[in-house]
Scaffold this motif. Structure first.
Motif, PDB file in Angstrom:
ATOM      1  N   PHE A  38      17.555 -31.236   6.615  1.00 39.94           N
ATOM      2  CA  PHE A  38      18.346 -32.184   7.381  1.00 39.94           C
ATOM      3  C   PHE A  38      17.663 -33.546   7.366  1.00 39.94           C
ATOM      4  N   TRP A  39      18.462 -34.600   7.385  1.00 42.19           N
ATOM      5  CA  TRP A  39      17.926 -35.950   7.275  1.00 42.19           C
ATOM      6  C   TRP A  39      16.867 -36.242   8.339  1.00 42.19           C
ATOM      7  N   HIS A  40      17.122 -35.892   9.593  1.00 46.35           N
ATOM      8  CA  HIS A  40      16.153 -36.221  10.646  1.00 46.35           C
ATOM      9  C   HIS A  40      14.826 -35.489  10.427  1.00 46.35           C
ATOM     10  N   SER A  41      14.867 -34.279   9.893  1.00 42.77           N
ATOM     11  CA  SER A  41      13.620 -33.553   9.605  1.00 42.77           C
ATOM     12  C   SER A  41      12.879 -34.219   8.458  1.00 42.77           C
ATOM     13  N   TRP A  42      13.617 -34.552   7.406  1.00 42.99           N
ATOM     14  CA  TRP A  42      13.000 -35.205   6.244  1.00 42.99           C
ATOM     15  C   TRP A  42      12.349 -36.523   6.672  1.00 42.99           C
ATOM     16  N   GLN A  43      13.064 -37.310   7.443  1.00 39.77           N
ATOM     17  CA  GLN A  43      12.560 -38.613   7.852  1.00 39.77           C
ATOM     18  C   GLN A  43      11.307 -38.484   8.722  1.00 39.77           C
ATOM     19  N   PHE A  45       8.891 -36.304   8.382  1.00 41.18           N
ATOM     20  CA  PHE A  45       7.747 -36.037   7.513  1.00 41.18           C
ATOM     21  C   PHE A  45       7.562 -37.102   6.433  1.00 41.18           C
ATOM     22  N   HIS A  46       8.600 -37.886   6.179  1.00 40.64           N
ATOM     23  CA  HIS A  46       8.554 -38.929   5.153  1.00 40.64           C
ATOM     24  C   HIS A  46       9.117 -40.221   5.737  1.00 40.64           C
ATOM     25  N   PRO A  47       8.394 -40.848   6.673  1.00 40.64           N
ATOM     26  CA  PRO A  47       8.942 -41.996   7.399  1.00 40.64           C
ATOM     27  C   PRO A  47       9.257 -43.213   6.521  1.00 40.64           C
ATOM     28  N   GLY A  48       8.704 -43.301   5.333  1.00 43.28           N
ATOM     29  CA  GLY A  48       8.977 -44.437   4.451  1.00 43.28           C
ATOM     30  C   GLY A  48      10.275 -44.303   3.674  1.00 43.28           C
ATOM     31  N   THR A  49      10.929 -43.144   3.782  1.00 42.53           N
ATOM     32  CA  THR A  49      12.168 -42.915   3.045  1.00 42.53           C
ATOM     33  C   THR A  49      13.303 -43.707   3.668  1.00 42.53           C
ATOM     34  N   ARG A  50      14.096 -44.363   2.812  1.00 42.76           N
ATOM     35  CA  ARG A  50      15.251 -45.122   3.296  1.00 42.76           C
ATOM     36  C   ARG A  50      16.522 -44.420   2.838  1.00 42.76           C
ATOM     37  N   ARG A  51      17.550 -44.510   3.647  1.00 46.00           N
ATOM     38  CA  ARG A  51      18.842 -43.934   3.299  1.00 46.00           C
ATOM     39  C   ARG A  51      19.517 -44.719   2.237  1.00 46.00           C
TER      40      ARG A  51
END
Length: 51
Positions: A38-43, A45-51
């Motif tokens: 899920f996007w919120h879980s991914w974000q 652990f990977h806070p630099g990821t942009r949508r």
């Protein structure tokens, strides 16, 4: 992928990886392990990821 069919090198495969047509010349597909994220879980652990 189109509907429930995978297309690789102009050969159609079922979701199980079995060739639907041209089965004698179709390359074998290798299974890979996947999981849903899920996007919120991914974000988290990977806070630099942009949508």
């Amino acid at each position: 992928m189109k509907n429930d069919t995978l297309i690789f090198q102009n050969i159609r495969y079922s979701l199980e990886g079995k060739a639907i047509d041209n089965t004698e010349n179709a390359p074998k597909l290798t299974k890979v392990k996947v999981y849903q994220e899920f996007w919120h879980s991914w974000q988290s652990f990977h806070p630099g990821t942009r949508r």
